[in-house]
Write a protein that holds these residues in place. Structure first.
Motif, PDB file in Angstrom:
ATOM      1  N   LYS A   6      10.588   5.341  76.852  1.00 36.25           N
ATOM      2  CA  LYS A   6       9.478   6.256  77.136  1.00 36.25           C
ATOM      3  C   LYS A   6       9.138   7.065  75.888  1.00 36.25           C
ATOM      4  N   LYS A   7       7.842   7.146  75.594  1.00 36.11           N
ATOM      5  CA  LYS A   7       7.383   7.933  74.460  1.00 36.11           C
ATOM      6  C   LYS A   7       6.212   8.793  74.898  1.00 36.11           C
ATOM      7  N   VAL A   8       6.198  10.028  74.439  1.00 34.63           N
ATOM      8  CA  VAL A   8       5.100  10.941  74.714  1.00 34.63           C
ATOM      9  C   VAL A   8       4.679  11.564  73.396  1.00 34.63           C
ATOM     10  N   LYS A   9       3.389  11.476  73.107  1.00 39.94           N
ATOM     11  CA  LYS A   9       2.847  12.054  71.886  1.00 39.94           C
ATOM     12  C   LYS A   9       1.996  13.263  72.252  1.00 39.94           C
ATOM     13  N   ILE A  10       2.220  14.381  71.568  1.00 37.45           N
ATOM     14  CA  ILE A  10       1.384  15.558  71.752  1.00 37.45           C
ATOM     15  C   ILE A  10       0.160  15.389  70.862  1.00 37.45           C
ATOM     16  N   VAL A  26      -1.533  21.369  76.952  1.00 38.64           N
ATOM     17  CA  VAL A  26      -0.996  20.377  76.026  1.00 38.64           C
ATOM     18  C   VAL A  26      -1.529  19.011  76.422  1.00 38.64           C
ATOM     19  N   LYS A  27      -2.332  18.408  75.549  1.00 39.12           N
ATOM     20  CA  LYS A  27      -2.862  17.067  75.806  1.00 39.12           C
ATOM     21  C   LYS A  27      -1.864  16.058  75.260  1.00 39.12           C
ATOM     22  N   VAL A  28      -1.438  15.103  76.117  1.00 40.50           N
ATOM     23  CA  VAL A  28      -0.424  14.121  75.727  1.00 40.50           C
ATOM     24  C   VAL A  28      -0.916  12.704  75.971  1.00 40.50           C
ATOM     25  N   SER A  29      -0.304  11.768  75.255  1.00 38.15           N
ATOM     26  CA  SER A  29      -0.569  10.348  75.445  1.00 38.15           C
ATOM     27  C   SER A  29       0.749   9.599  75.315  1.00 38.15           C
ATOM     28  N   GLY A  34      -2.549  12.624  79.733  1.00 36.95           N
ATOM     29  CA  GLY A  34      -3.274  13.685  80.420  1.00 36.95           C
ATOM     30  C   GLY A  34      -3.000  15.039  79.818  1.00 36.95           C
ATOM     31  N   ASN A  35      -3.070  16.060  80.669  1.00 33.79           N
ATOM     32  CA  ASN A  35      -2.881  17.434  80.242  1.00 33.79           C
ATOM     33  C   ASN A  35      -1.729  18.074  81.009  1.00 33.79           C
ATOM     34  N   LEU A  36      -0.897  18.782  80.294  1.00 35.44           N
ATOM     35  CA  LEU A  36       0.164  19.584  80.882  1.00 35.44           C
ATOM     36  C   LEU A  36      -0.275  21.034  80.760  1.00 35.44           C
ATOM     37  N   LYS A  63      -3.576  10.983  84.249  1.00 32.06           N
ATOM     38  CA  LYS A  63      -4.130   9.758  84.833  1.00 32.06           C
ATOM     39  C   LYS A  63      -3.066   9.059  85.674  1.00 32.06           C
ATOM     40  N   ASN A  64      -1.797   9.147  85.239  1.00 33.26           N
ATOM     41  CA  ASN A  64      -0.702   8.533  85.986  1.00 33.26           C
ATOM     42  C   ASN A  64      -0.635   9.116  87.395  1.00 33.26           C
TER      43      ASN A  64
END
Length: 76
Positions: A6-10, A26-29, A34-36, A63-64
Protein backbone atom coordinates in the motif's frame (compact mmCIF):
# COMPACT_ATOMS: atom_id res chain seq x y z
CA UNK A 1 4.49 4.43 2.13
CA UNK A 2 2.89 2.32 4.85
CA UNK A 3 3.60 -1.22 3.66
CA UNK A 4 5.15 -2.87 0.64
CA UNK A 5 1.69 -3.30 -0.89
CA UNK A 6 0.00 0.00 0.00
CA UNK A 7 1.25 3.46 -0.93
CA UNK A 8 -0.28 6.84 -0.23
CA UNK A 9 1.07 10.06 -1.71
CA UNK A 10 0.22 13.45 -0.23
CA UNK A 11 -0.56 15.68 -3.21
CA UNK A 12 -1.48 18.87 -1.35
CA UNK A 13 -2.32 20.26 2.07
CA UNK A 14 -4.68 23.15 2.78
CA UNK A 15 -5.07 24.76 6.19
CA UNK A 16 -7.89 27.23 6.87
CA UNK A 17 -10.40 28.36 9.46
CA UNK A 18 -14.17 27.90 9.46
CA UNK A 19 -16.63 28.86 12.24
CA UNK A 20 -13.94 28.94 14.94
CA UNK A 21 -12.40 25.64 13.88
CA UNK A 22 -9.08 24.86 12.24
CA UNK A 23 -9.56 22.72 9.10
CA UNK A 24 -6.83 20.60 7.54
CA UNK A 25 -7.58 19.19 4.07
CA UNK A 26 -5.05 16.64 2.81
CA UNK A 27 -5.45 15.51 -0.80
CA UNK A 28 -4.01 12.01 -1.31
CA UNK A 29 -3.52 9.54 -4.14
CA UNK A 30 -2.28 5.98 -4.45
CA UNK A 31 -3.99 3.17 -2.52
CA UNK A 32 -6.36 5.82 -1.12
CA UNK A 33 -7.61 8.56 -3.44
CA UNK A 34 -9.43 11.62 -2.17
CA UNK A 35 -9.40 14.09 0.68
CA UNK A 36 -8.72 13.54 4.36
CA UNK A 37 -10.27 16.21 6.56
CA UNK A 38 -9.32 17.02 10.14
CA UNK A 39 -11.13 19.70 12.10
CA UNK A 40 -10.31 20.90 15.59
CA UNK A 41 -10.69 23.88 17.90
CA UNK A 42 -7.34 25.65 18.37
CA UNK A 43 -6.36 27.27 21.67
CA UNK A 44 -3.30 28.86 23.20
CA UNK A 45 -1.67 26.95 26.08
CA UNK A 46 0.13 29.58 28.14
CA UNK A 47 2.02 26.99 30.23
CA UNK A 48 3.77 25.51 27.19
CA UNK A 49 3.56 28.73 25.13
CA UNK A 50 2.13 26.78 22.20
CA UNK A 51 -1.02 26.47 20.15
CA UNK A 52 -2.83 23.20 20.72
CA UNK A 53 -6.07 21.69 19.44
CA UNK A 54 -9.05 19.99 21.08
CA UNK A 55 -12.20 18.22 19.87
CA UNK A 56 -10.43 16.75 16.84
CA UNK A 57 -12.73 15.20 14.23
CA UNK A 58 -11.73 13.16 11.20
CA UNK A 59 -13.51 12.55 7.91
CA UNK A 60 -12.37 10.51 4.94
CA UNK A 61 -13.91 11.62 1.62
CA UNK A 62 -12.47 9.29 -0.99
CA UNK A 63 -13.40 7.68 -4.26
CA UNK A 64 -12.72 4.32 -2.57
CA UNK A 65 -15.41 5.09 0.03
CA UNK A 66 -17.92 6.08 -2.67
CA UNK A 67 -17.23 2.94 -4.71
CA UNK A 68 -17.57 0.68 -1.64
CA UNK A 69 -20.90 2.34 -0.78
CA UNK A 70 -22.17 1.90 -4.33
CA UNK A 71 -21.10 -1.75 -4.35
CA UNK A 72 -22.83 -2.37 -1.01
CA UNK A 73 -26.04 -0.71 -2.26
CA UNK A 74 -26.04 -2.70 -5.50
CA UNK A 75 -25.48 -6.06 -3.79
CA UNK A 76 -27.55 -5.80 -0.63
Amino acid sequence: EFTKRKKVKIDSIQLYGNKGKLILNVKVSGSIKGNLFLSAIPFYDAASKSIKVKQVQFDLDTKNKLLNSADWFAHD
